[in-house]
Design a protein around this motif. Structure first.
Motif, PDB file in Angstrom:
ATOM      1  N   PHE A 165      43.548  44.475  39.810  1.00  0.00           N
ATOM      2  CA  PHE A 165      43.479  43.190  40.516  1.00  0.00           C
ATOM      3  C   PHE A 165      42.547  43.406  41.703  1.00  0.00           C
ATOM      4  CE2 PHE A 165      46.241  39.649  42.630  1.00  0.00           C
ATOM      5  CZ  PHE A 165      45.290  38.698  42.295  1.00  0.00           C
ATOM      6  N   GLY A 166      41.279  43.091  41.495  1.00  0.00           N
ATOM      7  CA  GLY A 166      40.321  43.393  42.547  1.00  0.00           C
ATOM      8  C   GLY A 166      38.907  43.012  42.167  1.00  0.00           C
ATOM      9  N   THR A 167      37.969  43.757  42.678  1.00  0.00           N
ATOM     10  CA  THR A 167      36.560  43.437  42.469  1.00  0.00           C
ATOM     11  C   THR A 167      35.844  44.623  41.827  1.00  0.00           C
ATOM     12  OG1 THR A 167      34.572  42.588  43.562  1.00  0.00           O
ATOM     13  CG2 THR A 167      35.943  44.143  44.810  1.00  0.00           C
ATOM     14  N   LEU A 168      34.517  44.584  41.809  1.00  0.00           N
ATOM     15  CA  LEU A 168      33.730  45.596  41.104  1.00  0.00           C
ATOM     16  C   LEU A 168      32.657  46.181  42.013  1.00  0.00           C
ATOM     17  CD1 LEU A 168      33.053  43.657  37.760  1.00  0.00           C
ATOM     18  CD2 LEU A 168      34.909  45.275  38.218  1.00  0.00           C
ATOM     19  N   ASP A 169      32.343  47.433  41.741  1.00  0.00           N
ATOM     20  CA  ASP A 169      31.200  48.093  42.386  1.00  0.00           C
ATOM     21  C   ASP A 169      30.267  48.553  41.268  1.00  0.00           C
ATOM     22  OD1 ASP A 169      29.399  49.523  43.848  1.00  0.00           O
ATOM     23  OD2 ASP A 169      30.818  51.020  44.601  1.00  0.00           O
TER      24      ASP A 169
ATOM     25  N   GLU B  59      31.225  36.937  35.090  1.00  0.00           N
ATOM     26  CA  GLU B  59      30.266  37.057  36.195  1.00  0.00           C
ATOM     27  C   GLU B  59      28.865  37.032  35.584  1.00  0.00           C
ATOM     28  OE1 GLU B  59      29.247  37.398  40.264  1.00  0.00           O
ATOM     29  OE2 GLU B  59      31.229  37.118  39.342  1.00  0.00           O
ATOM     30  N   GLU B  60      28.134  35.967  35.843  1.00  0.00           N
ATOM     31  CA  GLU B  60      26.809  35.829  35.264  1.00  0.00           C
ATOM     32  C   GLU B  60      25.735  36.159  36.295  1.00  0.00           C
ATOM     33  OE1 GLU B  60      26.962  32.659  31.830  1.00  0.00           O
ATOM     34  OE2 GLU B  60      27.618  31.711  33.697  1.00  0.00           O
ATOM     35  N   ASN B  61      24.604  36.626  35.795  1.00  0.00           N
ATOM     36  CA  ASN B  61      23.462  36.970  36.659  1.00  0.00           C
ATOM     37  C   ASN B  61      23.824  38.020  37.698  1.00  0.00           C
ATOM     38  OD1 ASN B  61      21.618  35.074  35.453  1.00  0.00           O
ATOM     39  ND2 ASN B  61      22.765  33.454  36.508  1.00  0.00           N
ATOM     40  N   ALA B  62      24.625  39.000  37.285  1.00  0.00           N
ATOM     41  CA  ALA B  62      25.003  40.084  38.195  1.00  0.00           C
ATOM     42  C   ALA B  62      23.911  41.141  38.235  1.00  0.00           C
ATOM     43  CB  ALA B  62      26.324  40.712  37.737  1.00  0.00           C
ATOM     44  N   ASP B  63      23.723  41.711  39.433  1.00  0.00           N
ATOM     45  CA  ASP B  63      22.801  42.825  39.554  1.00  0.00           C
ATOM     46  C   ASP B  63      23.465  43.928  40.381  1.00  0.00           C
ATOM     47  OD1 ASP B  63      22.567  42.139  42.274  1.00  0.00           O
ATOM     48  OD2 ASP B  63      20.822  40.883  41.904  1.00  0.00           O
ATOM     49  N   ALA B  64      22.725  44.947  40.713  1.00  0.00           N
ATOM     50  CA  ALA B  64      23.308  46.105  41.390  1.00  0.00           C
ATOM     51  C   ALA B  64      23.857  45.752  42.770  1.00  0.00           C
ATOM     52  CB  ALA B  64      22.268  47.211  41.509  1.00  0.00           C
ATOM     53  N   ASN B  65      23.425  44.640  43.342  1.00  0.00           N
ATOM     54  CA  ASN B  65      23.893  44.245  44.673  1.00  0.00           C
ATOM     55  C   ASN B  65      25.049  43.241  44.625  1.00  0.00           C
ATOM     56  OD1 ASN B  65      21.873  45.781  46.062  1.00  0.00           O
ATOM     57  ND2 ASN B  65      20.376  44.203  45.499  1.00  0.00           N
ATOM     58  N   SER B  66      25.460  42.848  43.435  1.00  0.00           N
ATOM     59  CA  SER B  66      26.519  41.843  43.302  1.00  0.00           C
ATOM     60  C   SER B  66      27.880  42.425  43.657  1.00  0.00           C
ATOM     61  CB  SER B  66      26.566  41.304  41.866  1.00  0.00           C
ATOM     62  OG  SER B  66      25.368  40.644  41.535  1.00  0.00           O
ATOM     63  N   THR B  67      28.700  41.617  44.336  1.00  0.00           N
ATOM     64  CA  THR B  67      30.107  41.943  44.575  1.00  0.00           C
ATOM     65  C   THR B  67      30.931  40.771  44.060  1.00  0.00           C
ATOM     66  OG1 THR B  67      29.545  43.215  46.558  1.00  0.00           O
ATOM     67  CG2 THR B  67      31.849  42.574  46.280  1.00  0.00           C
TER      68      THR B  67
ATOM     69  N   GLU C  64      27.030  51.469  34.798  1.00  0.00           N
ATOM     70  CA  GLU C  64      28.246  52.138  35.261  1.00  0.00           C
ATOM     71  C   GLU C  64      28.899  51.230  36.307  1.00  0.00           C
ATOM     72  OE1 GLU C  64      29.731  56.054  37.807  1.00  0.00           O
ATOM     73  OE2 GLU C  64      27.673  55.972  37.024  1.00  0.00           O
ATOM     74  N   ILE C  65      30.151  50.866  36.057  1.00  0.00           N
ATOM     75  CA  ILE C  65      30.855  49.950  36.960  1.00  0.00           C
ATOM     76  C   ILE C  65      32.211  50.547  37.334  1.00  0.00           C
ATOM     77  CG2 ILE C  65      31.812  47.634  37.261  1.00  0.00           C
ATOM     78  CD1 ILE C  65      29.822  46.615  35.210  1.00  0.00           C
TER      79      ILE C  65
END
Length: 664
Positions: free
Chosen positions: A175-179, A210-218, A238-239
């Motif tokens: 239950f959280g977000t992604l790096d 999550e669409e249009n995600a890139d390496a800077n997306s949170t 890698e996520i």
């Protein structure tokens, strides 16, 4: 609130919970749109006055920090926030005025003597009450309009190529977000989330994407076990998952010779921990709302796992809102009634009279709202836009419903108990109780069927389990009627079975109360064990054993509508603590308590459960049972013998052959 040495943020009592409850119930997301709760929501007061008198022996200074605009007044002289204020010896009257149109008005008063610990009052300019606070907000740098989570980084358990993309399994619910640690692509990616692999792999129907995600997306906070990234390879992405939580201390432990039951325990703990934070949530993926029915069961589970009093009060205050009532909780009549009953249960758990004094006026106004929709027989009925829920089950809902009347009867009882504690006149509730009890038995008890019927108005004489279960749980039937309900309803295969863990909680509770712990042991192993066999890492909102394949994820007409991490799925914790370990308070706050183990289903077991101000450990090996309480006031009941338990002493009992048992 008791006086404390350290300062903390203070606010009008209940406002923090109401404000955070509003934000929580506005956090739901579904398939790229936001879904605020579909019932009336209260907000906090926007203008609050704090007050306290000090008699000082020497001069002292203090500083007021606030969330909002306003000023400090000392003996009639006004000062701005953030300025050091000197108070002279003698009597000083201090008032702090805070207004906040955007959120919760709150104050943090910093000083050696004058500080925002206990003793402050808060006024909404209509009522003045002891100021509210929370042990979660003791740092002046915090803002009680925000929630501060602990975090845990979760690595992928497996990464595999499938369907032209990458499927990541974290091996647990997050239950959280992604790096996004690595993204070796020259274009943005799509991330599909799922509680199951089937959901993550369904690009069109997965709840979260999550669409249009890139390496800077949170990405925003979401619940998932799996991620699917189309059109990528494991080498390109890698996520890392970042799990967010409010720490709650697990004060229970359970280990037995039955490995399936051990797994059920562990998964129940994981499920309940995920659904417990600022409040008890129904589930972490889909609703994320605070539902009174879900919370009612969570209070009981909490009692045998965390014994965290604050999460109970936060949830009850958030659900209730401000004193004026415009609508039933979550639009559901029975959920309003369960809220009233829950307050009495909380008092029995904690003995917290101060909270009872704070909440009792809101109990009274809730009862007034309920009484306004009772008829000349004292029966409560649903009005337009009311939801008579009880359970997801086929029952006769024509006219007034037996299950609702039994809940209302219990609510009267709760008002009598709680009102007596705080010194209120409860004669009205006593009279209503007697009328309803008499008419309940006259109109809804069917002697020929030996059970309560759903509704007398339809003439169908239809019987379901729900009203009968409540009657047993709340002690509204004598031993003879209880035995009839057991045989004619609970053990009757022709009566429609319950398929939701929500009402399985109540059903197993009633069966245990009627001495059917062996049967309940097998039901837990079969029902919850069935989810274990389906690779469950958390327990579900609903489980129908006959469903196979992806059909197990469907609910509400949605292919992935079923919550796979639902608080009410953790009820084995309560059942094992309350009935198998046999621990329960016999007076408020466990001033006295009983321990009556029913462990014949286990050859060996070692478990510990919390109580108010202590814990109880029970260990069984071969033909010996060892019990130890860290608190005075306990009585051990075993094989017809009562033994007074002294604190921190081990008591060993030789078990008769019929109580030795063996693992099923």
């Amino acid at each position: 609130m008791e006086k404390t040495e350290n300062a903390r943020w203070i606010w009008y009592p209940g406002d923090f919970e109401i404000r955070q409850g509003l934000l929580q119930n506005f956090s739901r997301e579904e398939r790229s749109y936001d879904w605020p709760a579909y019932w009336n929501m209260d907000d906090c007061h926007k203008n609050v006055k704090f007050k306290r008198y000090y008699t000082l022996e020497k001069a002292t200074s203090f500083v007021v920090h606030a969330i909002g605009i306003g000023y400090v007044e000392v003996n009639g002289e006004k000062f701005p926030f953030g300025k050091k204020i000197l108070c002279e010896p003698g009597k000083n009257k201090i008032r702090v005025f805070v207004g906040n149109t955007a959120g919760l008005p709150a104050a943090y008063i910093e000083g050696e003597i004058i500080k925002s610990d206990g003793g402050w009052s808060a006024s909404n300019f209509v009522e003045e009450l002891p100021a509210g606070s929370s042990t979660l907000y003791t740092d002046k740098e915090q803002d009680p309009n925000n929630v501060y989570f602990n975090t845990e980084r979760v690595q992928a358990a497996t990464v595999s190529s499938i369907n032209g993309g990458v499927l990541i399994d974290y091996g647990r619910a997050v239950f959280g977000t992604l790096d996004i640690k690595k993204l070796a692509l020259d274009k943005p990616i799509t991330i599909c989330y799922g509680e199951s692999d089937a959901e993550a792999l369904d690009i069109d129907m997965c709840y979260y994407k999550e669409e249009n995600a890139d390496a800077n997306s949170t990405p925003r906070k979401r619940a998932f076990r799996y991620l699917f990234i189309p059109e990528t390879t494991p080498e390109q992405v890698e996520i890392e998952a970042i799990h967010e939580f409010i720490p709650l201390k697990n004060q229970a432990s359970f280990d037995s010779d039955n490995e399936l039951m051990n797994r059920i325990w562990n998964i129940s703990v994981e499920t309940f921990t995920l659904c417990s934070g600022m409040f008890f949530l129904d589930g972490i993926k889909r609703d994320r709302w605070i539902w009174s029915g879900d919370a009612y069961q969570s209070y009981f589970i909490n009692q045998y796992l965390f014994f965290d009093e604050d999460i109970n009060t936060r949830t009850m205050l958030a659900l209730r809102g401000q004193n004026e009532i415009k609508q039933h909780m979550n639009t559901i009549v029975d959920y309003s009634i369960l809220w009233v009953i829950a307050v009495e249960n909380y008092y029995m758990m904690t003995g917290n009279k101060e909270f009872l004094k704070q909440i009792y006026p809101k109990m009274k106004s809730m009862m007034d709202y309920l009484l306004a929709q009772t008829n000349e027989l004292g029966f409560i009925y649903g009005r337009e836009k009311d939801w008579i829920f009880i359970d997801w089950s086929e029952m006769d809902k024509e006219g007034t419903l037996a299950a609702e009347q039994i809940l209302l009867l219990k609510a009267y009882n709760a008002m009598i108990v709680c009102g007596s504690v705080v010194g209120e006149d409860t004669s009205e509730y006593s009279a209503k109780y007697k009328q309803l009890e008499r008419n309940l038995m006259t109109y809804f008890w069917d002697e020929e069927k030996g059970a309560f019927i759903d509704s007398y108005e339809s003439g169908k004489r239809h019987v379901t389990r729900h009203a009968n279960i409540f009657a047993v749980l709340f002690d509204f039937v004598d031993k003879l009627k209880a035995e009839k309900i057991l045989q004619n309803v609970l053990l009757n295969e022709e009566i429609t079975q319950i398929t939701t863990p929500y009402f399985k909680f109540f059903e197993q509770d009633a069966l245990c109360k009627l001495g059917q712990t062996d049967r309940v042991f097998n039901i837990i192993c079969d029902y919850w064990g069935g989810m274990v066999q389906q690779d469950a890492v958390t327990f579900w909102e609903e489980y129908i054993p006959d469903e196979k394949g992806n059909a197990v994820y469907e609910m509400y007409g949605d292919p992935f509508g079923k919550s796979l991490c639902h608080a009410w799925g953790a009820s084995p914790i309560y059942l094992l603590g309350r009935y198998f370990a046999g621990i329960r308070p016999t007076s408020p706050g466990y001033q006295t308590f009983s321990v009556e183990p029913k462990l014949e289903c286990f050859s060996a077991i070692d478990c510990t459960f919390p109580i108010k101000g202590g814990s109880i450990r029970i260990k069984k090996e071969a033909n010996t049972l060892v019990v130890c309480s860290t608190k005075e006031g306990g009585t051990m009941l075993l094989n017809g013998t009562d033994v007074v338990l002294k604190a921190n002493m081990e008591y060993a009992f030789d078990l008769p052959k019929e109580l030795v048992g063996n693992s099923y």
